[in-house]
Design an enzyme around this catalytic site. Structure first.
Site: not given
Ligand SMILES: *Cc1c(COP(=O)(O)O)cnc(C)c1O
Length: 482
Positions: A126
């Site tokens: 993120k």
């Molecule tokens: C947010 C997150 C996901 C999921 O991602 P999306 O794009 O929301 O489907 C997967 N793995 C980690 C470690 C995350 O923080």
């Protein structure tokens, strides 16, 4: 570039990138998308192959944000994608890559690798988008002489990524709700150890759902929301999606020698945000063979890609798993893909997502549209706790590489979709230290800890404990925005 809603409102109106940057949903409840995807020419693809990450980001973002002066955008991407910010790498010499590709080996004739997306300040993918968002927000707010108070709820990854992106930014405050004493010691320390005066950690005496309910209650008080300039940074934010498009290009270049080759990507998924960016990269013309959607036990998306049935889950059917950042009951970005799948027909999208609200889902099995899923490259699979533990152990033994639980879901499902001669790139979405309990279970040893995080849990913490009461949260926000 003009932006439209997946549900059709505002057709004929003009919405620029900057217009939709600070907002969430379109006014009809739909999600914003460009009126058409910019295409990448063969010349561009050839030129981009050797660009540093920040300049590749500039080239791609520019196609979506022609209202931001090019010099400003270039400065923003260069300030965002630095080796200092993305410094938590496995191999020191790879720091300049921002998203290094880690080769594992060849399985069933397919080169298998990890695209490291979690080398940023909070050790999850993120950061890739959120860091840019922090700089874009500060830039746009300063231009219009405005301020913004971000209100959010988190059980871990999103909240910390937002706080590390917004800390010290002019014109921005963050009020982040988290469940008191419910997060891991590591995740708590990551957030609460921030001492920046514009970051407010609110520990709510309740569970994560209570935090989310408070955010909804506050957002539904439109007068309060307007007066306090409340905004959000959730995963439907368009700038977050488009920032993620960049690393699909970067990963493609790293996994190939020439632009004639095709590559498959496997993406650990919950809200469909990350893999939505992969879909957009493919629509722009990046030679992607398959987009493999990997879910955990919360298999809303796997069910859809196998059957054509989209069925959201109730809270009681949403499991708490050892890959918790994928524990979702509905996939909030999925509507963007459905819009494209249905040939961009906003009336049908509106009807389908009304069905989601009223009947809990929809079924495209019988319609001709579902067959087109494969034309868009999509396939899927799911993984459970035992798969995760087995995969973490196997990858460690076979390749001497420690992976986190979400990435393990990805590797497990990727192995079900290998094609000889087609490189398979699994997106590494977090580092193992964030989910240490499962690492200890699988490997009977401590997770690797990047140097910058030694002693994190013993730093002084700054947070406010509040009761599970939206009114008290409003009072706290109001008292700290004067
Ligand atoms: C947010 C997150 C996901 C999921 O991602 P999306 O794009 O929301 O489907 C997967 N793995 C980690 C470690 C995350 O923080």
């Amino acid at each position: 570039m003009n932006y439209i809603s997946t549900r059709g409102a505002g057709i004929g109106e003009r919405h620029t990138f900057s217009d939709i940057l600070l907002g969430g949903l379109a006014k009809d409840g739909g999600l914003y998308l460009p009126n058409e995807y910019p295409k990448v020419t063969a010349d561009e693809l050839a030129r981009w192959r050797t660009l540093p990450y920040a300049d590749l980001a500039f080239e791609i973002l520019r196609k979506f944000s022609d209202d931001i002066p090019a010099d400003d955008l270039r400065e923003l991407t260069r300030r965002t994608y630095t080796a200092q910010t993305y410094c938590n790498v496995r191999d020191e010499e790879n720091a300049a890559q921002i998203t290094p590709l880690k080769t594992l080996g060849v399985e069933n004739g397919a080169p298998l690798s990890l695209l490291e997306l979690s080398n940023g300040p909070t050790l999850a993918f993120k950061d890739m988008a959120m860091q840019l968002l922090g700089n874009l927000f500060e830039y746009t707010l300063a231009k219009h002489g405005e301020t913004l108070n971000i209100l959010g709820a988190t059980s871990g990854d999103t909240g910390s990524a937002a706080e590390y992106a917004m800390r010290g930014k002019k014109g921005i405050r963050v009020f982040m709700l988290s469940p008191h004493k419910k997060m891991s010691a590591f995740q708590t320390a990551q957030m609460y150890s921030l001492q920046d005066p514009n970051i407010f950690n609110i520990a709510v005496e309740g569970v994560f759902d209570d935090c989310q309910d408070i955010v909804k209650a506050v957002s539904n008080d439109h007068a309060f929301k307007a007066q306090q300039k409340i905004g959000t940074v959730n995963s439907i934010n368009w700038a977050r999606v488009v920032a993620q498009v960049v690393y699909y290009f970067k990963g493609y270049f790293a996994a190939t020698k020439s632009n004639d080759e095709r590559v498959s990507f496997t993406v650990p998924s919950g809200n469909f945000g990350n893999v939505c960016a992969g879909h957009i990269a493919r629509m722009m013309g990046l030679p992607i063979e398959k987009l493999v959607v990997a879910t955990n036990e919360n298999d809303v998306l796997d069910e859809f890609f196998r059957t054509g049935i989209y069925r959201v889950r109730k809270s009681a059917e949403t499991y708490h798993t050892s890959s918790p950042s994928m524990d979702i009951s509905k996939a909030s970005n999925f509507e963007r893909f459905v819009f494209d799948l249905l040939g961009r027909d906003p009336q049908r999208v509106l009807q389908l997502f009304r069905d989601v609200e009223e009947k809990g889902g929809f079924d495209l099995q019988a319609s001709g549209d579902f067959a087109r899923v494969t034309e868009f490259g999509f396939v899927s699979g799911r993984s459970d706790h035992d798969d995760r533990v087995d995969t973490i152990r196997d990858v460690f033994q076979r390749y001497d590489t420690m992976i986190d639980t979400h990435t393990a879901d990805g590797v497990k499902v990727a192995r079900e979709h290998l094609q000889a001669g087609v490189p398979m790139v699994v997106l590494e979405t977090a580092q193992p230290i964030k989910f240490g309990e499962t690492i200890r279970e699988a490997l009977e040893r401590e997770p690797e800890r990047p140097a910058a995080f030694s002693g994190l849990e013993s730093l002084p913490q700054r947070f406010e404990v509040l009761p599970n009461d939206a009114q008290r949260v409003k009072e706290f926000v109001a008292a700290h925005t004067r």
